[in-house]
Design a protein around this motif. Structure first.
Motif, PDB file in Angstrom:
ATOM      1  N   SER A  42       6.357  11.932   7.589  1.00 44.05           N
ATOM      2  CA  SER A  42       7.784  11.663   7.778  1.00 44.05           C
ATOM      3  C   SER A  42       8.149  10.244   7.350  1.00 44.05           C
ATOM      4  O   SER A  42       9.296   9.832   7.458  1.00 44.05           O
ATOM      5  CB  SER A  42       8.153  11.848   9.261  1.00 44.05           C
ATOM      6  N   TYR A  43       7.165   9.510   6.840  1.00 51.99           N
ATOM      7  CA  TYR A  43       7.371   8.095   6.513  1.00 51.99           C
ATOM      8  C   TYR A  43       7.848   7.891   5.081  1.00 51.99           C
ATOM      9  O   TYR A  43       8.753   7.105   4.828  1.00 51.99           O
ATOM     10  CB  TYR A  43       6.065   7.334   6.753  1.00 51.99           C
ATOM     11  N   THR A  44       7.250   8.605   4.131  1.00 48.71           N
ATOM     12  CA  THR A  44       7.513   8.322   2.732  1.00 48.71           C
ATOM     13  C   THR A  44       8.715   9.105   2.203  1.00 48.71           C
ATOM     14  O   THR A  44       9.055  10.170   2.702  1.00 48.71           O
ATOM     15  CB  THR A  44       6.285   8.687   1.878  1.00 48.71           C
ATOM     16  N   GLN A  45       9.338   8.550   1.168  1.00 48.15           N
ATOM     17  CA  GLN A  45      10.477   9.211   0.529  1.00 48.15           C
ATOM     18  C   GLN A  45      10.000  10.346  -0.373  1.00 48.15           C
ATOM     19  O   GLN A  45      10.653  11.380  -0.469  1.00 48.15           O
ATOM     20  CB  GLN A  45      11.283   8.190  -0.283  1.00 48.15           C
ATOM     21  N   THR A  46       8.874  10.130  -1.060  1.00 44.84           N
ATOM     22  CA  THR A  46       8.291  11.187  -1.880  1.00 44.84           C
ATOM     23  C   THR A  46       7.308  11.980  -1.018  1.00 44.84           C
ATOM     24  O   THR A  46       6.747  11.443  -0.057  1.00 44.84           O
ATOM     25  CB  THR A  46       7.560  10.594  -3.099  1.00 44.84           C
ATOM     26  N   PRO A  47       7.083  13.265  -1.331  1.00 45.76           N
ATOM     27  CA  PRO A  47       6.215  14.075  -0.482  1.00 45.76           C
ATOM     28  C   PRO A  47       4.754  13.621  -0.491  1.00 45.76           C
ATOM     29  O   PRO A  47       4.124  13.558  -1.547  1.00 45.76           O
ATOM     30  CB  PRO A  47       6.356  15.482  -1.092  1.00 45.76           C
ATOM     31  N   VAL A  48       4.248  13.282   0.675  1.00 47.83           N
ATOM     32  CA  VAL A  48       2.843  12.893   0.857  1.00 47.83           C
ATOM     33  C   VAL A  48       2.297  13.703   2.021  1.00 47.83           C
ATOM     34  O   VAL A  48       2.886  13.715   3.109  1.00 47.83           O
ATOM     35  CB  VAL A  48       2.707  11.381   1.145  1.00 47.83           C
ATOM     36  N   ARG A  49       1.198  14.391   1.799  1.00 48.16           N
ATOM     37  CA  ARG A  49       0.627  15.246   2.837  1.00 48.16           C
ATOM     38  C   ARG A  49      -0.404  14.505   3.668  1.00 48.16           C
ATOM     39  O   ARG A  49      -1.122  13.637   3.167  1.00 48.16           O
ATOM     40  CB  ARG A  49      -0.005  16.498   2.221  1.00 48.16           C
ATOM     41  N   MET A  50      -0.463  14.904   4.952  1.00 47.05           N
ATOM     42  CA  MET A  50      -1.446  14.379   5.894  1.00 47.05           C
ATOM     43  C   MET A  50      -2.197  15.550   6.526  1.00 47.05           C
ATOM     44  O   MET A  50      -1.742  16.700   6.470  1.00 47.05           O
ATOM     45  CB  MET A  50      -0.754  13.574   7.007  1.00 47.05           C
TER      46      MET A  50
ATOM     47  N   LEU B  23       0.820  -1.207   0.000  1.00 47.03           N
ATOM     48  CA  LEU B  23       0.000   0.000   0.000  1.00 47.03           C
ATOM     49  C   LEU B  23       0.862   1.268   0.000  1.00 47.03           C
ATOM     50  O   LEU B  23       0.491   2.279  -0.591  1.00 47.03           O
ATOM     51  CB  LEU B  23      -0.938   0.005   1.209  1.00 47.03           C
ATOM     52  N   THR B  24       2.006   1.192   0.669  1.00 49.74           N
ATOM     53  CA  THR B  24       2.923   2.333   0.677  1.00 49.74           C
ATOM     54  C   THR B  24       3.389   2.659  -0.738  1.00 49.74           C
ATOM     55  O   THR B  24       3.357   3.821  -1.168  1.00 49.74           O
ATOM     56  CB  THR B  24       4.149   2.049   1.564  1.00 49.74           C
ATOM     57  N   ALA B  25       3.809   1.630  -1.467  1.00 53.33           N
ATOM     58  CA  ALA B  25       4.257   1.835  -2.848  1.00 53.33           C
ATOM     59  C   ALA B  25       3.126   2.374  -3.710  1.00 53.33           C
ATOM     60  O   ALA B  25       3.333   3.278  -4.538  1.00 53.33           O
ATOM     61  CB  ALA B  25       4.789   0.521  -3.421  1.00 53.33           C
ATOM     62  N   GLU B  26       1.929   1.856  -3.504  1.00 52.35           N
ATOM     63  CA  GLU B  26       0.776   2.306  -4.292  1.00 52.35           C
ATOM     64  C   GLU B  26       0.397   3.746  -3.937  1.00 52.35           C
ATOM     65  O   GLU B  26       0.033   4.544  -4.815  1.00 52.35           O
ATOM     66  CB  GLU B  26      -0.402   1.363  -4.053  1.00 52.35           C
ATOM     67  N   MET B  27       0.481   4.075  -2.657  1.00 51.88           N
ATOM     68  CA  MET B  27       0.176   5.437  -2.225  1.00 51.88           C
ATOM     69  C   MET B  27       1.120   6.435  -2.887  1.00 51.88           C
ATOM     70  O   MET B  27       0.676   7.490  -3.378  1.00 51.88           O
ATOM     71  CB  MET B  27       0.290   5.536  -0.700  1.00 51.88           C
ATOM     72  N   GLU B  28       2.410   6.109  -2.923  1.00 55.30           N
ATOM     73  CA  GLU B  28       3.377   7.008  -3.531  1.00 55.30           C
ATOM     74  C   GLU B  28       3.155   7.132  -5.034  1.00 55.30           C
ATOM     75  O   GLU B  28       3.310   8.213  -5.613  1.00 55.30           O
ATOM     76  CB  GLU B  28       4.794   6.541  -3.224  1.00 55.30           C
ATOM     77  N   GLN B  29       2.779   6.010  -5.678  1.00 54.76           N
ATOM     78  CA  GLN B  29       2.537   6.055  -7.122  1.00 54.76           C
ATOM     79  C   GLN B  29       1.306   6.893  -7.448  1.00 54.76           C
ATOM     80  O   GLN B  29       1.342   7.753  -8.341  1.00 54.76           O
ATOM     81  CB  GLN B  29       2.351   4.640  -7.685  1.00 54.76           C
TER      82      GLN B  29
END
Length: 379
Positions: free
Chosen positions: A197-205, A75-81
């Protein structure tokens, strides 16, 4: 419950053996799976290293823990994609739950389960987001959707998409909640949002106070029938620096003080969550309604159903969550056509005005068909 509250850590070996002597282990495992707590429970049992816990139980929990770890990484990989594809096309996104929330709350994505990705976007970008997801191989869960009825923007709050090969699910939200009540608009949520702070690419929360109010509303809407959601609130209260005055103001602004009170009653009563004076103040602002809703939530937890919607009193419970203003709005919105009406009786655009007088008949028709199908299923 004792494991979640860490009640067992102070017991002697003899007291522990006595406590676990008559344990119904198959029921224990069933409860752990139902409440989606196998990761938390497995880690705590492993740390305690209790010889009285059957090895088969530990192996079963370990297997689910491992499967969930891989699932969350997927799911992490899919979220970043997905978020990356949206970002490339200028669509702003805020992730609501999923791996980013697990890391935010527990510091470890494997400690929380998630079946899908929930992504909030501006309402005007819904059609563009759909085209992007279709390009990535996703399909709308409910088949072809009609967004031609203007009321969909406030009658609904998300659309669900599934990838048939990856078996991942993405929910695109343009509102946080489905009740058409007052809530903070996307622009302000975006302005207050933060980077994971988890993902390598920017993901907002969501900002943490916005996240607190969102998770409270989500858990209440589902009757807290899984303890996982209540454990999230316990974790937030115990470990995160939160501005309770902001939480109080946002609960008041959205007419959700009773839901906030319900959550605090359940967390303190079931998980012994320590509440500061500020949290106690929030709980007291709608104390009677909060207690009543907490009792209802505890009953939903105890039924071990896949969804509380199966219970006859669930709809009345949902109605009781609404403020007076939201209850009035609920009755008004029943008069407006929905996308379901369009699917049920397709009409030319020039005749859409007929959906208003036809709506009661279409609603009754749907209820009748659903009741008939249910009866056939029972037979």
């Amino acid at each position: 419950m004792s494991l979640l509250r860490d009640d067992l850590t102070d017991l002697t070996s003899k007291e522990m053996t006595s406590r676990l002597h008559d344990m119904d282990w198959p029921l224990f495992v069933q409860l752990v799976y139902h409440h989606r707590l196998y990761s938390v429970i497995y880690v705590r049992l492993k740390q305690m290293n209790l010889p009285s816990v059957p090895q088969t139980v530990m192996e079963s929990l370990k297997q689910q823990y491992t499967i969930n770890t891989f699932r969350m990484l997927q799911l992490t990989a899919e979220m970043e994609q997905v978020c990356g594809a949206f970002r490339e096309r200028g669509i702003r996104t805020i992730t609501l739950k999923g791996p980013a929330l697990a890391h935010d709350l527990y510091g470890d994505v494997s400690m929380r389960t998630s079946k899908d990705l929930d992504i909030l976007i501006p309402v005007q970008e819904v059609e563009a987001a759909e085209r992007i997801l279709i390009g990535l191989g996703y399909q709308c869960k409910e088949g072809e959707r009609s967004l031609t009825v203007r009321s969909w923007k406030w009658r609904e709050h998300h659309i669900c998409y599934i990838h048939p090969e990856k078996r991942t699910q993405v929910e695109i939200h343009w509102r946080l909640n489905p009740d058409s009540g007052r809530e903070t608009d996307f622009e302000l949520l975006w302005k207050r949002s933060r980077f994971s702070s988890y993902t390598q690419t920017p993901v907002r929360m969501l900002e943490r106070e916005d996240l607190w109010v969102y998770l409270v509303t989500h858990g209440a809407r589902h009757g807290w029938f899984r303890l996982r959601w209540l454990l999230d609130m316990d974790q937030m209260i115990r470990t995160m620096p939160l501005d309770t005055k902001k939480i109080e103001r946002r609960l008041k602004a959205e007419g959700r003080l009773s839901i906030g009170s319900q959550t605090l009653h359940l967390a303190s009563g079931l998980l012994h969550t320590p509440l500061s004076d500020d949290y106690l103040s929030i709980m007291a602002m709608s104390n009677r309604a909060g207690q009543r809703l907490a009792r209802a939530g505890a009953l939903f937890m105890n039924d071990m159903l896949d969804s509380p919607a199966e219970l006859p009193n669930y709809q009345s419970y949902l109605f009781s969550l609404r403020s007076v203003r939201q209850k009035w709005f609920f009755f008004i919105e029943r008069l407006y056509p929905s996308t379901w009406d369009v699917h049920q009786l397709p009409l030319p655009r020039s005749l859409y005005f007929l959906y208003f007088p036809l709506r009661p008949f279409l609603w009754f028709w749907r209820r009748f068909k659903k009741s008939t199908m249910t009866e056939r299923g029972k037979v």
